[in-house]
Write a protein that holds these residues in place. Sequence first.
Motif, short mmCIF file in Angstrom:
data_model
loop_
_atom_site.label_atom_id
_atom_site.label_comp_id
_atom_site.label_asym_id
_atom_site.label_seq_id
_atom_site.Cartn_x
_atom_site.Cartn_y
_atom_site.Cartn_z
N ARG A 3 -28.27 -38.84 -28.94
CA ARG A 3 -28.67 -40.20 -29.29
C ARG A 3 -27.61 -41.19 -28.86
N GLU B 282 -19.91 -57.11 -18.85
CA GLU B 282 -21.34 -56.83 -19.02
C GLU B 282 -21.77 -57.03 -20.46
N ARG C 42 -32.16 -53.90 -32.27
CA ARG C 42 -31.72 -52.58 -31.84
C ARG C 42 -30.74 -52.71 -30.68
N GLN D 146 -34.18 -42.50 -29.92
CA GLN D 146 -33.18 -43.56 -29.90
C GLN D 146 -33.67 -44.71 -29.02
N GLU D 147 -34.39 -44.35 -27.98
CA GLU D 147 -34.92 -45.36 -27.05
C GLU D 147 -36.08 -46.12 -27.71
N GLY D 148 -36.76 -45.49 -28.65
CA GLY D 148 -37.85 -46.16 -29.33
C GLY D 148 -39.23 -45.78 -28.81
N VAL E 202 -41.88 -56.91 -26.99
CA VAL E 202 -41.50 -56.38 -25.69
C VAL E 202 -41.46 -57.49 -24.65
N VAL F 31 -38.55 -59.98 -25.20
CA VAL F 31 -37.24 -59.47 -24.79
C VAL F 31 -37.18 -59.34 -23.27
N ALA G 91 -36.25 -62.56 -21.89
CA ALA G 91 -34.82 -62.83 -22.09
C ALA G 91 -33.98 -62.08 -21.05
N ILE G 92 -34.31 -60.82 -20.83
CA ILE G 92 -33.53 -60.00 -19.90
C ILE G 92 -33.70 -60.49 -18.47
N ALA H 275 -30.97 -61.93 -15.94
CA ALA H 275 -30.79 -61.32 -14.62
C ALA H 275 -30.87 -62.39 -13.53
N ASN I 181 -26.08 -55.14 -13.34
CA ASN I 181 -25.49 -55.04 -14.67
C ASN I 181 -26.11 -53.80 -15.33
N ASN I 182 -25.28 -52.78 -15.53
CA ASN I 182 -25.78 -51.49 -16.00
C ASN I 182 -26.50 -51.61 -17.33
N ARG I 183 -25.95 -52.43 -18.24
CA ARG I 183 -26.58 -52.55 -19.56
C ARG I 183 -27.91 -53.26 -19.46
N LEU I 184 -27.97 -54.29 -18.64
CA LEU I 184 -29.22 -54.99 -18.43
C LEU I 184 -30.27 -54.02 -17.89
N ARG J 259 -30.34 -50.71 -18.11
CA ARG J 259 -30.71 -49.68 -19.07
C ARG J 259 -31.71 -50.22 -20.08
N ILE J 260 -31.43 -51.41 -20.57
CA ILE J 260 -32.33 -52.04 -21.54
C ILE J 260 -33.71 -52.25 -20.91
N GLU K 14 -42.17 -49.25 -22.10
CA GLU K 14 -43.05 -49.73 -23.16
C GLU K 14 -44.17 -50.59 -22.60
#
Lengths: 219, 219
Positions: A59, A86, A158, B62-64, B87, B90, B93-94, B98, B153-156, B158-159, B166
């Motif tokens: 997780r 980031e 989350r 964890q991903e939902g 969904v 968000v 927003a992402i 970006a 941006n890796n976090r962007l 991944r999200i 979804e």
Amino acid sequence: MTADGVLVLEGRPTAQLIADHLREQIVQGIFRPGQQINESMLAAQLRTSRGPLREALQRLCQEGLLISWRNRGVFVRELSAEDVKEVYFVREAIETAAAKALLGAGQERIDKTCRVLKGIVKDLAKQVAASDWQAIARVDLEFHRAFVAGAENNRLNRIYETLAAESRMCILNLEVSYPRANVLVQEHQNILDLLEARDREGLLDAIAEHMERPDGPYA
Amino acid sequence: MTADGVLVLEGRPTAQLIADHLREQIVQGIFRPGQQINESMLAAQLRTSRGPLREALQRLCQEGLLISWRNRGVFVRELSAEDVKEVYFVREAIETAAAKALLGAGQERIDKTCRVLKGIVKDLAKQVAASDWQAIARVDLEFHRAFVAGAENNRLNRIYETLAAESRMCILNLEVSYPRANVLVQEHQNILDLLEARDREGLLDAIAEHMERPDGPYA
DNA sequence: CCCTCGCCAACTGTTGACAATCTGCATTCT
DNA sequence: AGAATGCAGATTGTCAACAGTTGGCGAGGG
């Protein structure tokens, strides 16, 4: 005992409980960046076996707090300068979105959120007075988390939860001391005031400034 | 055989491989919303045991995409109308974040991204002509994913990966047919053009419009 | 007929053991 | 001396068996 008066024995899945516990330990710096997680040892400490522990670790890998190398183990993620950028960039995006949602959600939700934020700012001021840096970091992020929570968007929350954890890792591990602690209280109070005044432009600017401060992000 | 000429046998962790496989199956609707995942049966299908499978399931929880109930099992998440709103909120927003990152990243990155997006739009037009709705959904989201990928941006990313999954679940399970398919190509082409022209305001507006269309979101 | 209780099958949660792999060190060869 | 090789310890990856819980089904009583 829940609100319904029903006693639920450990209602949440074990892996989630362990993951939450470990996340807290990680952000408190009990596990250092780059450090390997020894499964057998940790499982023994937690009075469980490797199975449930490994599930929890997966997780946290999915969350990005840990990283898994095949046949080598899982390690606490090391955050590079690029990672820090980031995190703060995405945090700004999420908080901005939360602000927009909050402003469009009606006075009641705004009031409720402001009440919560006021308490946190007060707490923040107390910790600043005490110069307890660890607590300052915690309360600071508690403010932002409560702000995002006001949007009442589960996905936003989350996502922000993970970002907050990464932020605490940054603060802890880069050993960035909080510059100008009194300005810190002032800035959060400012965000709170702008939200209460429903000043959309002012609020969005304040969030952007708070996250993109020239002397580097800190929380 | 990797680019270095080194053969790495299954370099990625098993749980991640299984999770990726299952995610694809879920967005393709092979597992229906609300359906329970039978661990023994699925493990047998994948020629593995319950251990690695459970680790993969925890990642998806964890991903939902999945939800775990203690002593009951894990189930494919059912998306309510509220979830769908979340969904798309968000995602806006992402994608907005970006776009900002992309515009501030220099001409080279913008050009590179535009080249990729052009190919995808062309593909999209082809699928629209063929009226292959499943493929349209896939390519549509491929466009947005490539757009966000341009931010590097890796976090962007991944999200957004989760949000895209979804979205595909929404499209598949709400059985929303794509309204006005030709407008679809036009809108994506418009976003591409605005990016190429570096029209900041126009691009941000187009993204907001694309996600907040009055006839409901579809991709 | 309806409700309750207790049994039963199926499934998840957990554990300990075994197999495979990696790391570090000593040994050997050049 | 330096590099390559082989060995040993430790750790991860995988598995199958066991324990505990849940939900359904049917018998029995009101």
